[in-house]
Write an enzyme that holds these catalytic residues in place. Sequence first.
Site, short mmCIF file in Angstrom:
data_model
loop_
_atom_site.label_atom_id
_atom_site.label_comp_id
_atom_site.label_asym_id
_atom_site.label_seq_id
_atom_site.Cartn_x
_atom_site.Cartn_y
_atom_site.Cartn_z
N CYS A 143 3.95 -7.54 -6.04
CA CYS A 143 3.60 -7.57 -4.62
C CYS A 143 3.67 -6.15 -4.08
CB CYS A 143 4.54 -8.48 -3.83
SG CYS A 143 4.30 -8.34 -2.04
N CYS A 159 6.26 -5.67 -1.33
CA CYS A 159 7.64 -5.62 -1.85
C CYS A 159 7.92 -4.25 -2.47
CB CYS A 159 7.88 -6.73 -2.86
SG CYS A 159 8.15 -8.35 -2.09
N ASP A 179 -1.50 1.29 8.03
CA ASP A 179 -2.40 0.70 7.05
C ASP A 179 -3.15 1.81 6.32
OD1 ASP A 179 -3.77 -2.38 6.80
OD2 ASP A 179 -4.89 -0.70 5.94
N HIS A 195 9.94 -11.90 0.82
CA HIS A 195 8.61 -12.20 0.30
C HIS A 195 8.23 -13.66 0.51
CE1 HIS A 195 5.05 -11.78 -2.25
NE2 HIS A 195 5.30 -13.05 -2.54
N GLY A 198 -9.29 -14.09 4.78
CA GLY A 198 -9.44 -12.80 4.11
C GLY A 198 -8.12 -12.12 3.79
N THR A 246 -5.49 -10.49 1.81
CA THR A 246 -5.55 -9.84 0.49
C THR A 246 -4.18 -9.53 -0.07
OG1 THR A 246 -5.78 -7.68 1.54
CG2 THR A 246 -7.82 -8.82 0.93
N HIS A 295 1.96 -11.31 1.08
CA HIS A 295 3.29 -11.12 1.66
C HIS A 295 3.04 -11.05 3.16
CE1 HIS A 295 7.42 -8.90 1.47
NE2 HIS A 295 7.15 -9.16 2.74
N HIS A 322 2.39 -10.49 6.86
CA HIS A 322 2.41 -9.24 7.61
C HIS A 322 1.62 -9.42 8.90
CE1 HIS A 322 -0.95 -9.26 4.80
NE2 HIS A 322 -1.63 -8.60 5.72
N HIS A 330 -0.67 -7.41 11.59
CA HIS A 330 -1.44 -6.20 11.88
C HIS A 330 -1.29 -5.87 13.36
CE1 HIS A 330 -4.11 -6.26 8.20
NE2 HIS A 330 -3.76 -7.53 8.21
P1 5GP Z 1 -4.67 -8.64 4.83
O1 5GP Z 1 -6.14 -8.56 4.54
O2 5GP Z 1 -3.91 -9.23 3.65
O3 5GP Z 1 -4.32 -9.29 6.12
O4 5GP Z 1 -4.21 -7.13 5.00
C1 5GP Z 1 -3.69 -6.33 3.99
C2 5GP Z 1 -3.73 -4.92 4.48
O5 5GP Z 1 -2.92 -4.12 3.64
C3 5GP Z 1 -5.13 -4.29 4.45
O6 5GP Z 1 -5.48 -3.89 5.78
C4 5GP Z 1 -4.97 -3.10 3.51
O7 5GP Z 1 -5.69 -1.96 3.94
C5 5GP Z 1 -3.49 -2.85 3.52
N1 5GP Z 1 -2.96 -2.28 2.30
C6 5GP Z 1 -3.21 -2.70 1.02
N2 5GP Z 1 -2.54 -1.95 0.15
C7 5GP Z 1 -1.86 -1.02 0.87
C8 5GP Z 1 -0.98 0.05 0.50
O8 5GP Z 1 -0.69 0.31 -0.66
N3 5GP Z 1 -0.46 0.79 1.52
C9 5GP Z 1 -0.77 0.55 2.83
N4 5GP Z 1 -0.21 1.35 3.74
N5 5GP Z 1 -1.58 -0.46 3.21
C10 5GP Z 1 -2.12 -1.23 2.23
ZN ZN Z 2 6.23 -9.24 -1.29
#
Ligand code: 5GP
Ligand code: ZN
Length: 113
Positions: free
Chosen positions: A4, A7, A30, A46, A92, A94, A97, A99, A101
Amino acid sequence: MENCIFCKILAGEIPSSKVYEDEAMLAFRDINPQAAVHVLVVPKSHFATLAEMDEAQAELVKQCFVKIPAIAASLGLENGYRLIVNQGEDAGQTVHHLHIHILGGQAMGEKML
Ligand code: 5GP
Ligand code: ZN
């Protein structure tokens, strides 16, 4: 949790641009910002979605929402901001875990919602 990315960020194994941290959460920028200001608030436990959340994790999420106004203020978002919490595939999501925004620093314009 193995494999993860959040994590690993929480454990300090992957660097992040931290904007706030306490015992419940880490907030960092981000890596692929979708607005002038784009910060992720990540609870320090997690689980992928609200459907999987237990009581202790719900307490962490509560603390995240309580703290978000101060985090937003520290980011200069006095004009407002948008919160998004993607849940699962159709949304969407990705990173599996949970979170939150924080998006702001500009008018959100024609985007959904
Ligand atoms: P989701 O689409 O799951 O809601 O958002 C995941 C977010 O995590 C995406 O906006 C992506 O740009 C961000 N993200 C993915 N990997 C990393 C990383 O290694 N570092 C940071 N700071 N953001 C990440
Ligand atoms: Zn996690």
